[in-house]
Design a protein around this motif. Structure first.
Motif: not given
Length: 521
Positions: A353-382
């Motif tokens: 739904t988010f991808a349909v209602t938003h521009e592709p560039e905005e979707v990519v930006v938000e996904l990158n922000k989201f996964f930036e937190h995921v990567v940081a937390v995972v690496h922090r916990n080995k």
């Protein structure tokens, strides 16, 4: 009026050129080379005039008159030779000066070859000036006697040889800044300077052995009556030659040792910097023989190391740093091994739904922000991010690096993810499961990837589906919780049993308890 303006412009250009030249190493180069040869010439004339008993050569001639003539000719030639040497050197090396001011206007290969041969060319020019001077002064000495001519010729020849050797060593030392600039752009394994062994032996021969050879010649001339003087009369000349051997030998040895030791010392310092973890390290290349090959080889090695580090960093961004490190250190092979791991599966809620209602560039930006937190937390916990699958991510704890409490690290990472992602525009369900999996390289010989396959991965994905509709959106099962440490177990609470999709048995689930004030602080 126009002629006056042209003269003013010409004078301004000349003044700018002189000021520029004064800021280079060439004035010091000229002063050193010219001063060395002038000092050598004055020393040779003083040695002939005051230390050698020329009056004993032929009693029928007036020694002072002959030696005075020789002295006058020598002084006159020194003045003329100095002017000619300066003009000739400037004409010979002018392309280098022009290249320093305007590097893009000259052939770099031509300038490179000329710069690296400056010490040799300067020595040849110095030797020619000495040879002409020796011929002139010896010719005038023949007016006295053949013995006088031979004495003058041998003395000036030894002095010229020593001066030429010191000139080479000085030129090699002082031309280094220019050589470093011209070789910074390109270096080929070619011999542009004499080998180190040749330089060492030549320096010993012409700065230490030559004066001692003069002493031996005086002793020989005395005993053969070629030079009919007593030892007492020859003693001052012998003492001066011995002192010359000591002083000049020290100077020559110091210069040649510096030409060898300085590059090695710079390489040693660069290696120490690399050992401390620095990778942006390079040394100046200013030697045209074996040492220059070592300098260029070190820089090539560092460029290879930097490229390897760059590939490792880029590779690590795709597959995870630990997987990249093992792939670079070991030869990856297809296959896997049984490992006890914990897995976190993160899946974005409502991504379609988010991808349909938003521009592709905005979707990519938000996904990158989201996964930036995921990567940081995972690496922090080995843990490592094993893969991204569109709007989902799979994190693994315990492979390829073994963890003593993989379940505890995964559960802690899941709790932290809940806290960090709660204010994001995109929300996700998070499932955690632990168990035995097959971890290894899956694919073909030309294309494969490191991944984990097993029930724990499937279970985590199923738990994620349930987590999307559960408060807190983080779920694990009782068996995973039981494998964690007691402190981590205390932060979770067991819930009801549910039937996971594709399973014929009930699975008891658990979710994190509400954070305490201590957790929040």
């Amino acid at each position: 009026m126009c002629g006056f303006a042209v003269k003013v412009v010409s004078m301004q250009r000349l003044w700018r050129a002189i000021r520029w030249l004064g800021g280079t190493s060439w004035p010091l180069y000229t002063a050193a080379v010219l001063g060395t040869n002038l000092l050598a010439a004055v020393g040779v004339i003083a040695f002939l005039e005051f230390l050698l008993p020329l009056s004993v050569i032929d009693p029928d001639i007036i020694p002072l008159q002959v030696s005075g003539t020789v002295l006058g000719v020598g002084v006159a030639y020194i003045v003329v030779a100095a002017i000619i040497s300066i003009v000739t050197s400037f004409a010979l090396f002018r392309p280098v000066l022009d290249w320093q001011r305007h590097p893009d206007r000259h052939d770099p290969n031509m300038v490179r070859n000329l710069v690296m041969r400056i010490p040799f060319y300067q020595t040849v020019l110095t030797s020619l000036v000495w040879v002409v001077g020796i011929a002139i002064i010896t010719g005038f000495a023949t007016r006295g006697s053949s013995t006088l001519a031979i004495t003058v010729g041998v003395t000036t020849s030894l002095g010229g040889a020593m001066a030429a050797m010191v000139t080479y060593l000085e030129a090699e030392r002082l031309v280094r800044p220019v050589a470093a600039l011209v070789l910074a752009r390109r270096f080929e394994d070619s011999t542009l300077e004499p080998p180190v062994t040749y330089r060492l032996r030549s320096t010993w021969l012409l700065t230490s052995a030559a004066p001692i050879g003069g002493v031996l010649l005086l002793v020989w001339a005395h005993y053969t009556q070629f030079f009919p003087a007593s030892l007492a009369q020859l003693l001052p000349a012998i003492v001066v030659l011995c002192l010359t051997s000591l002083v000049l030998g020290f100077i020559g040895t110091t210069l040649v040792v510096m030409s060898v030791v300085d590059p090695i010392t710079e390489l040693q310092r660069a290696i120490y910097r690399v050992r401390r973890g620095e990778t942006d390290v390079a040394v100046d290349i200013y030697d045209g023989a074996e040492l220059g090959v070592l300098q260029a080889g070190f820089n090539e090695m560092m460029r290879g190391l930097q490229e390897r580090q760059r590939v490792r960093d880029i590779f690590g961004r795709y597959v995870g740093m630990e997987v990249a490190r093992r792939a670079l250190e070991e030869r990856p092979e297809l296959g896997g091994e049984d490992r006890e791991v914990a897995v976190i599966f993160v899946d974005v809620i409502g991504s379609t739904t988010f991808a349909v209602t938003h521009e592709p560039e905005e979707v990519v930006v938000e996904l990158n922000k989201f996964f930036e937190h995921v990567v940081a937390v995972v690496h922090r916990n080995k843990g490592i991010i094993n893969k991204f699958q569109g709007d989902a991510a799979l994190a693994v704890f315990g492979a390829p690096i073994t963890l003593s409490d993989a379940a505890g690290h995964a559960l802690k990472a899941a709790r932290e993810l809940r806290q960090e992602l709660q204010h994001m525009r995109l929300q996700a369900g998070i499932g955690v499961a632990a168990g035995h999996v097959v971890a290894g390289h899956i694919g073909g010989h030309d294309r494969f990837e490191y991944t984990v396959i097993g029930d724990a991965v499937n279970t985590a994905a199923r738990l994620t589906e349930i987590a999307k509709g559960t408060p807190g959106r983080v779920i694990t099962n009782a068996s995973t919780l039981a494998k964690a440490n007691e402190a981590e177990q205390a932060r979770w609470t067991l819930m009801k049993s549910v039937e996971l999709r594709g399973r014929n048995m009930m699975t008891q689930i658990a979710r994190p308890i509400r954070p305490t004030l201590a957790d929040r602080s």
